[in-house]
Design a protein around this motif. Structure first.
Motif, PDB file in Angstrom:
ATOM      1  N   ALA A   1     -10.129  50.528 -62.624  1.00 13.61           N
ATOM      2  CA  ALA A   1     -10.003  51.426 -61.487  1.00 13.61           C
ATOM      3  C   ALA A   1      -8.590  51.923 -61.302  1.00 13.61           C
ATOM      4  CB  ALA A   1     -10.463  50.720 -60.217  1.00 13.61           C
ATOM      5  N   SER A   2      -7.625  51.266 -61.931  1.00 16.08           N
ATOM      6  CA  SER A   2      -6.240  51.626 -61.675  1.00 16.08           C
ATOM      7  C   SER A   2      -5.804  52.868 -62.439  1.00 16.08           C
ATOM      8  CB  SER A   2      -5.311  50.459 -62.015  1.00 16.08           C
ATOM      9  OG  SER A   2      -5.304  50.254 -63.396  1.00 16.08           O
ATOM     10  N   GLY A   3      -6.665  53.450 -63.233  1.00 12.22           N
ATOM     11  CA  GLY A   3      -6.248  54.677 -63.883  1.00 12.22           C
ATOM     12  C   GLY A   3      -7.087  54.976 -65.096  1.00 12.22           C
ATOM     13  N   THR A   4      -6.778  56.117 -65.675  1.00 11.66           N
ATOM     14  CA  THR A   4      -7.568  56.532 -66.819  1.00 11.66           C
ATOM     15  C   THR A   4      -6.865  56.246 -68.125  1.00 11.66           C
ATOM     16  OG1 THR A   4      -6.582  58.709 -66.603  1.00 11.66           O
ATOM     17  CG2 THR A   4      -8.710  58.366 -65.527  1.00 11.66           C
ATOM     18  N   ASP A   5      -5.634  55.714 -68.050  1.00 11.79           N
ATOM     19  CA  ASP A   5      -4.879  55.493 -69.275  1.00 11.79           C
ATOM     20  C   ASP A   5      -5.053  54.081 -69.806  1.00 11.79           C
ATOM     21  OD1 ASP A   5      -3.899  57.997 -68.735  1.00 11.79           O
ATOM     22  OD2 ASP A   5      -2.147  57.238 -67.680  1.00 11.79           O
ATOM     23  N   ASN A   6      -6.005  53.352 -69.321  1.00 12.81           N
ATOM     24  CA  ASN A   6      -6.144  51.956 -69.710  1.00 12.81           C
ATOM     25  C   ASN A   6      -6.547  51.811 -71.170  1.00 12.81           C
ATOM     26  OD1 ASN A   6      -5.533  51.431 -67.120  1.00 12.81           O
ATOM     27  ND2 ASN A   6      -7.582  50.852 -66.468  1.00 12.81           N
ATOM     28  N   ILE A   7      -6.103  50.727 -71.723  1.00  8.88           N
ATOM     29  CA  ILE A   7      -6.454  50.444 -73.105  1.00  8.88           C
ATOM     30  C   ILE A   7      -6.946  49.003 -73.171  1.00  8.88           C
ATOM     31  CG2 ILE A   7      -4.767  52.069 -74.063  1.00  8.88           C
ATOM     32  CD1 ILE A   7      -2.971  49.623 -74.635  1.00  8.88           C
ATOM     33  N   PRO A   8      -7.727  48.668 -74.193  1.00 12.58           N
ATOM     34  CA  PRO A   8      -8.179  47.281 -74.307  1.00 12.58           C
ATOM     35  C   PRO A   8      -7.018  46.374 -74.711  1.00 12.58           C
ATOM     36  CG  PRO A   8      -9.202  48.677 -76.000  1.00 12.58           C
ATOM     37  CD  PRO A   8      -8.296  49.553 -75.182  1.00 12.58           C
ATOM     38  N   VAL A   9      -6.893  45.278 -74.034  1.00 10.72           N
ATOM     39  CA  VAL A   9      -5.821  44.313 -74.331  1.00 10.72           C
ATOM     40  C   VAL A   9      -6.462  42.922 -74.412  1.00 10.72           C
ATOM     41  CG1 VAL A   9      -3.706  43.236 -73.468  1.00 10.72           C
ATOM     42  CG2 VAL A   9      -4.084  45.681 -73.120  1.00 10.72           C
ATOM     43  N   THR A  10      -6.147  42.205 -75.476  1.00  8.28           N
ATOM     44  CA  THR A  10      -6.682  40.855 -75.643  1.00  8.28           C
ATOM     45  C   THR A  10      -5.537  39.860 -75.553  1.00  8.28           C
ATOM     46  OG1 THR A  10      -8.420  41.697 -77.070  1.00  8.28           O
ATOM     47  CG2 THR A  10      -8.008  39.333 -77.152  1.00  8.28           C
ATOM     48  N   LEU A  11      -5.657  38.942 -74.629  1.00  9.33           N
ATOM     49  CA  LEU A  11      -4.599  37.955 -74.420  1.00  9.33           C
ATOM     50  C   LEU A  11      -5.149  36.552 -74.642  1.00  9.33           C
ATOM     51  CD1 LEU A  11      -2.986  39.409 -71.156  1.00  9.33           C
ATOM     52  CD2 LEU A  11      -2.186  39.690 -73.521  1.00  9.33           C
ATOM     53  N   ASN A  12      -4.382  35.752 -75.333  1.00  7.93           N
ATOM     54  CA  ASN A  12      -4.761  34.353 -75.544  1.00  7.93           C
ATOM     55  C   ASN A  12      -3.916  33.503 -74.602  1.00  7.93           C
ATOM     56  OD1 ASN A  12      -5.231  31.784 -76.417  1.00  7.93           O
ATOM     57  ND2 ASN A  12      -5.420  32.370 -78.576  1.00  7.93           N
ATOM     58  N   ILE A  13      -4.545  33.040 -73.548  1.00  9.20           N
ATOM     59  CA  ILE A  13      -3.796  32.333 -72.493  1.00  9.20           C
ATOM     60  C   ILE A  13      -4.363  30.935 -72.313  1.00  9.20           C
ATOM     61  CG2 ILE A  13      -3.089  32.400 -70.083  1.00  9.20           C
ATOM     62  CD1 ILE A  13      -3.685  35.457 -70.213  1.00  9.20           C
ATOM     63  N   ASN A  14      -3.518  29.978 -72.443  1.00  7.70           N
ATOM     64  CA  ASN A  14      -3.913  28.571 -72.271  1.00  7.70           C
ATOM     65  C   ASN A  14      -5.148  28.229 -73.102  1.00  7.70           C
ATOM     66  OD1 ASN A  14      -1.822  28.434 -70.413  1.00  7.70           O
ATOM     67  ND2 ASN A  14      -3.155  28.916 -68.676  1.00  7.70           N
TER      68      ASN A  14
ATOM     69  N   THR B   1      -9.408  33.157 -74.690  1.00  8.80           N
ATOM     70  CA  THR B   1      -9.225  34.579 -74.982  1.00  8.80           C
ATOM     71  C   THR B   1      -9.712  35.406 -73.797  1.00  8.80           C
ATOM     72  OG1 THR B   1      -9.522  34.156 -77.324  1.00  8.80           O
ATOM     73  CG2 THR B   1      -9.826  36.422 -76.587  1.00  8.80           C
ATOM     74  N   HIS B   2      -8.864  36.330 -73.347  1.00 14.46           N
ATOM     75  CA  HIS B   2      -9.226  37.219 -72.230  1.00 14.46           C
ATOM     76  C   HIS B   2      -9.159  38.659 -72.720  1.00 14.46           C
ATOM     77  CE1 HIS B   2      -8.878  34.022 -69.140  1.00 14.46           C
ATOM     78  NE2 HIS B   2      -7.947  33.548 -69.960  1.00 14.46           N
ATOM     79  N   ARG B   3     -10.235  39.399 -72.482  1.00 14.19           N
ATOM     80  CA  ARG B   3     -10.259  40.811 -72.864  1.00 14.19           C
ATOM     81  C   ARG B   3     -10.190  41.654 -71.596  1.00 14.19           C
ATOM     82  NH1 ARG B   3     -13.345  38.191 -76.452  1.00 14.19           N
ATOM     83  NH2 ARG B   3     -12.631  38.367 -78.603  1.00 14.19           N
ATOM     84  N   LEU B   4      -9.166  42.493 -71.538  1.00 14.84           N
ATOM     85  CA  LEU B   4      -8.924  43.283 -70.321  1.00 14.84           C
ATOM     86  C   LEU B   4      -8.780  44.754 -70.685  1.00 14.84           C
ATOM     87  CD1 LEU B   4      -6.113  41.012 -68.838  1.00 14.84           C
ATOM     88  CD2 LEU B   4      -8.470  41.073 -68.072  1.00 14.84           C
ATOM     89  N   GLN B   5      -8.912  45.589 -69.678  1.00 15.53           N
ATOM     90  CA  GLN B   5      -8.568  47.006 -69.809  1.00 15.53           C
ATOM     91  C   GLN B   5      -7.326  47.208 -68.951  1.00 15.53           C
ATOM     92  OE1 GLN B   5     -10.115  49.592 -71.507  1.00 15.53           O
ATOM     93  NE2 GLN B   5     -11.467  48.081 -72.464  1.00 15.53           N
ATOM     94  N   LEU B   6      -6.193  47.478 -69.584  1.00 18.30           N
ATOM     95  CA  LEU B   6      -4.939  47.535 -68.826  1.00 18.30           C
ATOM     96  C   LEU B   6      -4.180  48.809 -69.124  1.00 18.30           C
ATOM     97  CD1 LEU B   6      -3.502  43.928 -69.335  1.00 18.30           C
ATOM     98  CD2 LEU B   6      -4.684  44.816 -67.323  1.00 18.30           C
ATOM     99  N   ASP B   7      -3.452  49.254 -68.117  1.00 17.41           N
ATOM    100  CA  ASP B   7      -2.454  50.276 -68.356  1.00 17.41           C
ATOM    101  C   ASP B   7      -1.418  49.673 -69.303  1.00 17.41           C
ATOM    102  OD1 ASP B   7       0.072  51.750 -67.963  1.00 17.41           O
ATOM    103  OD2 ASP B   7      -1.019  52.801 -66.384  1.00 17.41           O
ATOM    104  N   PRO B   8      -1.018  50.393 -70.332  1.00 19.79           N
ATOM    105  CA  PRO B   8      -0.061  49.792 -71.284  1.00 19.79           C
ATOM    106  C   PRO B   8       1.264  49.416 -70.655  1.00 19.79           C
ATOM    107  CG  PRO B   8      -0.549  52.085 -71.850  1.00 19.79           C
ATOM    108  CD  PRO B   8      -1.487  51.707 -70.746  1.00 19.79           C
ATOM    109  N   ARG B   9       1.531  49.902 -69.433  1.00 13.93           N
ATOM    110  CA  ARG B   9       2.814  49.570 -68.794  1.00 13.93           C
ATOM    111  C   ARG B   9       2.739  48.336 -67.915  1.00 13.93           C
ATOM    112  NH1 ARG B   9       2.508  55.777 -67.426  1.00 13.93           N
ATOM    113  NH2 ARG B   9       0.408  54.986 -67.201  1.00 13.93           N
TER     114      ARG B   9
END
Ligand code: FES
Ligand code: FES
Length: 343
Positions: free
Chosen positions: A185-198, A201-209
């Motif tokens: 919802a935070s914008g249209t520029d989101n990209i898929p981001v995969t983070l390995n935390i603790n 694996t978490h798959r998110l759609q994030l603004d690259p900034r």
């Protein structure tokens, strides 16, 4: 019992003199611009996903815009189901009003239930507000030129307003409940981001900034990592990237992909505390505790790093100098670290 529907207050109207949540009257704020944001209770302008929108708007405005203190005295977030919302004729709706120092509505925007504002509309309206001051109108009210600060505050408010959950329907759609949906919802520029935390694996759609810190706290709700300065100066946001101490506020989430990210939540295994956590407890190495997650993450990285010589108190002070403690628990922090080193 149904209540009579008040006529919606229009631009140019003298604002009704309602009662604010603190019991004071709106008219008591005359002499300064006032921003009234009618929003659900869950409104929180400090949430990073709202700040991201503001940052995007700031870029569109150019370098003149700066982040503002939304706790300023001329800012009032109001329950959209309250009496004042009814007086303004916007009960159950997300709405924003700007009053000038005379109490006259200079600009308003209302988001009807089930609809969203388009950022372009908000930007155009806010830019129009930033026109130079004009002569007083026949009613003695100045026709233009709110201060830059008010303008920017309004920009932030409007930007955040775009993201508020619905007001009249009891809190918005279920889509906004998931972190992924919030990110989307935070914008249209989101990209898929995969983070390995603790180890997960978490798959998110994030603004690259988006900073790793905000992704952790706002998208994944791992709030053990603290936001202090948000400028790389306090160390409160320290996490491990591949075992190295890293400031999450200065690290982009997208750049953290492919790395093992460890936060304070992932330091211990099961119920057992990590030895550094236990040593901090034993040595009472904190007071308010706000800096403590960052201190512990920096300290564990320090102890694990064979390349860093940190045996004496002086060495430890030097190695830990990027982690500030406003409660000045430094002697106890050093004692805790030395104990773990000895072990
Ligand atoms: Fe990252 Fe202060 S919040 S260094
Ligand atoms: Fe309070 Fe460190 S314990 S800031």
């Amino acid at each position: 019992m149904s209540q009579p529907i008040a006529r919606a207050v229009q631009t140019g109207d003298l604002a009704p003199d309602g009662v604010l949540p603190d019991g004071s009257r709106l008219s008591a704020l005359r002499g300064q611009p006032v921003i009234l944001a009618f929003a659900p209770d869950e409104w929180d302008p400090t949430l990073a996903y709202q700040s991201e929108i503001f940052a995007r708007l700031s870029r569109e405005f150019g370098s003149g815009a700066a982040f503002v203190d939304t706790a300023a005295e001329d800012w009032h977030a109001l329950d959209c189901r309250g009496a004042l919302a009814a007086q303004f004729g916007v009960a159950g709706q997300r709405a924003l009003f700007l009053l000038d120092e005379y109490g006259v509505v200079r600009w308003k925007t209302v988001v009807p239930p089930g609809q969203d504002l388009r950022p372009g509309q908000v930007l155009a309206a806010l830019e129009a507000l930033n026109s130079p001051p004009a002569a007083p109108s026949s009613g003695g009210v100045f026709g233009g030129g709110l201060s830059r600060r008010t303008f920017v505050t309004a920009t932030l408010a409007a930007a955040a307003l775009l993201l508020l959950p619905g007001c009249g329907d009891g809190g918005g759609s279920s889509d906004q409940d998931s972190p992924e949906a919030e990110a989307a919802a935070s914008g249209t520029d989101n990209i898929p981001v995969t983070l390995n935390i603790n180890g997960k694996t978490h798959r998110l759609q994030l603004d690259p900034r988006v900073a790793l810190l905000d992704a952790l706290r706002e998208n994944l709700h791992l709030t053990g990592t603290k936001k202090g300065c948000d400028h790389g100066q306090c160390g409160a946001c320290t996490v491990h990237l591949d075992g190295q101490s890293t400031l999450a506020c200065l690290t982009l989430a997208v750049m953290s992909q492919g790395k093992e990210i460890t936060t304070i939540e992932g330091l211990s295994t099961g119920e057992a505390l990590h030895p550094m956590q236990a040593a901090f407890l034993k040595h009472d190495a904190f007071q308010c505790g706000y800096c403590t997650p960052g201190q512990i993450m920096a300290a564990t990285a320090l102890v694990q790093d064979k390349n860093v010589r940190a045996g004496s108190a002086v060495d430890i002070r030097e190695a830990m100098s990027g982690n500030l403690c406003r409660c000045a628990a430094y002697p106890n922090i050093i004692a805790a670290i030395q104990e773990v080193q000895r072990a």
